[in-house]
Design a protein around this motif. Structure first.
Motif, PDB file in Angstrom:
ATOM      1  N   GLY A  88      16.277  53.785  48.050  1.00  0.00           N
ATOM      2  CA  GLY A  88      15.250  54.079  49.043  1.00  0.00           C
ATOM      3  C   GLY A  88      14.251  55.097  48.557  1.00  0.00           C
ATOM      4  N   SER A  89      14.735  56.123  47.860  1.00  0.00           N
ATOM      5  CA  SER A  89      13.839  57.141  47.303  1.00  0.00           C
ATOM      6  C   SER A  89      12.894  56.532  46.275  1.00  0.00           C
ATOM      7  CB  SER A  89      14.671  58.261  46.668  1.00  0.00           C
ATOM      8  OG  SER A  89      13.845  59.198  46.017  1.00  0.00           O
ATOM      9  N   LEU A  90      13.457  55.693  45.400  1.00  0.00           N
ATOM     10  CA  LEU A  90      12.633  55.071  44.357  1.00  0.00           C
ATOM     11  C   LEU A  90      11.616  54.104  44.963  1.00  0.00           C
ATOM     12  CD1 LEU A  90      12.071  54.748  41.365  1.00  0.00           C
ATOM     13  CD2 LEU A  90      13.886  53.015  41.274  1.00  0.00           C
ATOM     14  N   ALA A  91      12.022  53.358  45.986  1.00  0.00           N
ATOM     15  CA  ALA A  91      11.091  52.428  46.634  1.00  0.00           C
ATOM     16  C   ALA A  91       9.906  53.176  47.243  1.00  0.00           C
ATOM     17  CB  ALA A  91      11.818  51.620  47.710  1.00  0.00           C
ATOM     18  N   ARG A  92      10.173  54.320  47.847  1.00  0.00           N
ATOM     19  CA  ARG A  92       9.085  55.130  48.407  1.00  0.00           C
ATOM     20  C   ARG A  92       8.181  55.658  47.298  1.00  0.00           C
ATOM     21  NH1 ARG A  92       9.529  56.031  53.717  1.00  0.00           N
ATOM     22  NH2 ARG A  92      11.568  55.789  54.732  1.00  0.00           N
ATOM     23  N   ALA A  93       8.777  56.062  46.181  1.00  0.00           N
ATOM     24  CA  ALA A  93       7.978  56.577  45.065  1.00  0.00           C
ATOM     25  C   ALA A  93       7.095  55.484  44.485  1.00  0.00           C
ATOM     26  CB  ALA A  93       8.895  57.155  43.990  1.00  0.00           C
ATOM     27  N   GLY A 104      32.362  44.836  50.235  1.00  0.00           N
ATOM     28  CA  GLY A 104      31.454  44.573  51.345  1.00  0.00           C
ATOM     29  C   GLY A 104      30.984  45.856  51.994  1.00  0.00           C
ATOM     30  N   LEU A 105      31.882  46.826  52.143  1.00  0.00           N
ATOM     31  CA  LEU A 105      31.488  48.112  52.717  1.00  0.00           C
ATOM     32  C   LEU A 105      30.455  48.800  51.835  1.00  0.00           C
ATOM     33  CD1 LEU A 105      31.721  50.419  54.759  1.00  0.00           C
ATOM     34  CD2 LEU A 105      33.719  51.249  53.488  1.00  0.00           C
ATOM     35  N   VAL A 106      30.640  48.769  50.519  1.00  0.00           N
ATOM     36  CA  VAL A 106      29.659  49.357  49.612  1.00  0.00           C
ATOM     37  C   VAL A 106      28.286  48.727  49.827  1.00  0.00           C
ATOM     38  CG1 VAL A 106      28.976  49.498  47.175  1.00  0.00           C
ATOM     39  CG2 VAL A 106      31.294  50.123  47.856  1.00  0.00           C
ATOM     40  N   LEU A 107      28.246  47.408  50.004  1.00  0.00           N
ATOM     41  CA  LEU A 107      26.972  46.723  50.249  1.00  0.00           C
ATOM     42  C   LEU A 107      26.342  47.194  51.563  1.00  0.00           C
ATOM     43  CD1 LEU A 107      28.016  43.094  49.228  1.00  0.00           C
ATOM     44  CD2 LEU A 107      26.553  44.644  47.926  1.00  0.00           C
ATOM     45  N   LEU A 108      27.162  47.374  52.593  1.00  0.00           N
ATOM     46  CA  LEU A 108      26.652  47.831  53.887  1.00  0.00           C
ATOM     47  C   LEU A 108      26.140  49.267  53.799  1.00  0.00           C
ATOM     48  CD1 LEU A 108      29.392  46.408  56.287  1.00  0.00           C
ATOM     49  CD2 LEU A 108      27.204  45.376  55.675  1.00  0.00           C
ATOM     50  N   LEU A 109      26.864  50.103  53.061  1.00  0.00           N
ATOM     51  CA  LEU A 109      26.456  51.507  52.942  1.00  0.00           C
ATOM     52  C   LEU A 109      25.196  51.656  52.101  1.00  0.00           C
ATOM     53  CD1 LEU A 109      29.914  53.278  52.580  1.00  0.00           C
ATOM     54  CD2 LEU A 109      28.425  53.182  54.585  1.00  0.00           C
ATOM     55  N   GLU A 110      24.972  50.743  51.182  1.00  0.00           N
ATOM     56  CA  GLU A 110      23.690  50.756  50.468  1.00  0.00           C
ATOM     57  C   GLU A 110      22.535  50.635  51.452  1.00  0.00           C
ATOM     58  OE1 GLU A 110      22.796  48.840  46.604  1.00  0.00           O
ATOM     59  OE2 GLU A 110      24.782  47.942  46.844  1.00  0.00           O
ATOM     60  N   GLU A 111      22.692  49.769  52.433  1.00  0.00           N
ATOM     61  CA  GLU A 111      21.628  49.575  53.421  1.00  0.00           C
ATOM     62  C   GLU A 111      21.463  50.815  54.284  1.00  0.00           C
ATOM     63  OE1 GLU A 111      19.731  47.124  52.993  1.00  0.00           O
ATOM     64  OE2 GLU A 111      21.060  46.196  51.515  1.00  0.00           O
ATOM     65  N   GLN A 112      22.560  51.478  54.626  1.00  0.00           N
ATOM     66  CA  GLN A 112      22.433  52.733  55.369  1.00  0.00           C
ATOM     67  C   GLN A 112      21.707  53.768  54.523  1.00  0.00           C
ATOM     68  OE1 GLN A 112      26.111  54.644  56.564  1.00  0.00           O
ATOM     69  NE2 GLN A 112      25.045  56.376  57.493  1.00  0.00           N
ATOM     70  N   GLY A 113      22.085  53.881  53.255  1.00  0.00           N
ATOM     71  CA  GLY A 113      21.472  54.871  52.383  1.00  0.00           C
ATOM     72  C   GLY A 113      19.985  54.669  52.200  1.00  0.00           C
ATOM     73  N   ARG A 114      19.540  53.427  52.158  1.00  0.00           N
ATOM     74  CA  ARG A 114      18.109  53.152  51.981  1.00  0.00           C
ATOM     75  C   ARG A 114      17.275  53.794  53.075  1.00  0.00           C
ATOM     76  NH1 ARG A 114      17.582  48.837  48.235  1.00  0.00           N
ATOM     77  NH2 ARG A 114      19.499  47.607  48.123  1.00  0.00           N
ATOM     78  N   THR A 115      17.856  53.874  54.267  1.00  0.00           N
ATOM     79  CA  THR A 115      17.107  54.399  55.415  1.00  0.00           C
ATOM     80  C   THR A 115      17.614  55.764  55.861  1.00  0.00           C
ATOM     81  OG1 THR A 115      18.591  53.255  56.967  1.00  0.00           O
ATOM     82  CG2 THR A 115      16.632  52.058  56.242  1.00  0.00           C
ATOM     83  N   THR A 116      18.618  56.310  55.178  1.00  0.00           N
ATOM     84  CA  THR A 116      19.252  57.581  55.554  1.00  0.00           C
ATOM     85  C   THR A 116      19.601  57.611  57.041  1.00  0.00           C
ATOM     86  OG1 THR A 116      17.125  58.737  55.838  1.00  0.00           O
ATOM     87  CG2 THR A 116      18.157  58.853  53.663  1.00  0.00           C
ATOM     88  N   ALA A 117      20.170  56.516  57.527  1.00  0.00           N
ATOM     89  CA  ALA A 117      20.512  56.413  58.945  1.00  0.00           C
ATOM     90  C   ALA A 117      21.641  57.374  59.288  1.00  0.00           C
ATOM     91  CB  ALA A 117      20.920  54.980  59.287  1.00  0.00           C
ATOM     92  N   GLN A 118      21.465  58.135  60.351  1.00  0.00           N
ATOM     93  CA  GLN A 118      22.405  59.195  60.724  1.00  0.00           C
ATOM     94  C   GLN A 118      23.458  58.671  61.699  1.00  0.00           C
ATOM     95  OE1 GLN A 118      18.881  62.468  60.060  1.00  0.00           O
ATOM     96  NE2 GLN A 118      20.068  62.629  61.928  1.00  0.00           N
TER      97      GLN A 118
END
Length: 355
Positions: free
Chosen positions: A225-230, A60-74
């Motif tokens: 997130g990088s790929l989605a922007r590309a 579950g944490l991995v799933l949550l961190l994927e969402e953080q990574g998509r937006t590079t939330a600090q």
């Protein structure tokens, strides 16, 4: 193996996606600079996402961190969960869990870790001495998890973040890293830490494997997130009268990046699932870390390249994904380092069912 999220995991991931998507905007990230978005961290804690990690597990944490990574939330989400919540819940005494977990759940306490151990911290007359060159989100931390030369784990109370509020014997100096992670240099000068676990290296190995798995999940999100922007850029940008996305070279680069991202994701899922099932997962965590390092840097380079000249703009959102991807490439061991560890582990006959 079944990586299908449970109802609780899906609900937590959906909530995280909404909060990160709504609040971790380009404007807020620009305003935060290299520091932490304190208001976003408060929102995440108010929504109960750190507290939910004990229920949704490492997967579950991995799933949550994927969402953080998509937006590079600090925000210090990964470090607080890995080096705080999961470490204390998994290796702390009943008294430690009762005392430390409430603050880590509600965000009033922030944890980080000096991982991997480099032998820079030693125990003398019951006190800890040594220097950790840098630790992520250390400037925000109230507690730091460190390992001594024998790989025994210690919780160090760093005090309230900022200057004079630091605990006696603890010094934190700001360090700017590739990614804006509010990092710092930690100096321990006669600090009496609190032992976590039984002092055996197995607890250290478990926390390190957990960290590698979690940060691989974060890297999967950064790459997605990088790929989605590309993709968004290449389908809207035209060259010679047609979208860039219709050119074969662009399609091939994007396809390779997609497969690399999926490889990071599935290896992180496997390691997390095995951890939650209480199976051996050290080899799987190393596998996920290797993919996060080697494939991760390929993906974020592709994201910049597919933006053309726009990707060279340091203020463009895709550049943040590039910085995070390169930071995660080396954090917790570069590709060559973790590959060597994995080889030694397998040669010793300890690896089970690697991907």
């Amino acid at each position: 193996m079944d990586f299908t999220p449970s109802e609780e995991q899906s609900a937590a991931q959906g909530l995280a996606a909404r909060i990160f998507g709504d609040l971790s905007t380009h404007e807020r990230l620009t305003a935060a600079g290299t520091g932490t978005d304190a208001e976003l961290w408060k929102e995440l804690c108010a929504a109960g996402l750190p507290a939910a990690v004990q229920d949704v597990g490492l997967l579950g944490l991995v799933l949550l961190l994927e969402e953080q990574g998509r937006t590079t939330a600090q925000v210090p989400f990964a470090v607080t969960c890995v080096y705080g919540l999961l470490a204390v819940a998994g290796h702390g005494t009943a008294e430690q869990r009762e005392r430390l977990l409430p603050g880590l759940r509600d965000g009033t306490a922030v944890a980080t870790g000096a991982f991997p151990a480099r032998g820079d911290v030693h125990l003398s007359d019951g006190a800890l001495y040594g220097v950790v060159p840098w630790a992520p989100w250390l400037r925000d931390a109230t507690h730091v998890l460190v390992a001594d030369a024998d790989l025994a784990l210690w919780i160090v109370e760093a005090g309230a973040p900022g200057g004079e509020a630091r605990a006696a014997g603890v010094s934190v100096e700001p360090v700017e890293t590739t990614a804006p992670w509010s990092a710092g240099r930690l100096v321990l000068d006669g600090v009496r830490g609190e032992r976590l676990g039984n002092g055996r290296p197995e607890a250290y190995a478990d926390v390190l494997a957990t960290a590698r798995t979690a940060f691989a999940g974060l890297q999967a999100g950064v790459c997605a997130g990088s790929l989605a922007r590309a993709v968004q850029h290449t389908v809207t940008r035209e060259q010679f009268g047609r979208p860039l996305s219709t050119h074969q070279g662009v399609l091939l680069r994007a396809a390779d990046a997609h497969m690399d991202t999926e490889a990071i994701r599935v290896t992180a899922y496997e390691a997390a699932w095995r951890h939650d099932e209480q199976r051996s997962c050290e080899a799987q965590a190393l596998t996920a870390a290797w993919w996060a390092s080697e494939a991760g840097k390929r993906v974020v380079h592709t994201g910049q390249h597919l933006h053309g000249g726009t990707g060279a703009d340091l203020d463009h959102p895709v550049h943040r994904h590039f910085l995070w991807g390169r930071q995660l490439d080396a954090y917790l061991g570069s590709g060559s380092e973790v590959l060597q560890e994995l080889g030694l582990l397998l040669a010793g006959g300890c690896g089970e069912g690697t991907s």
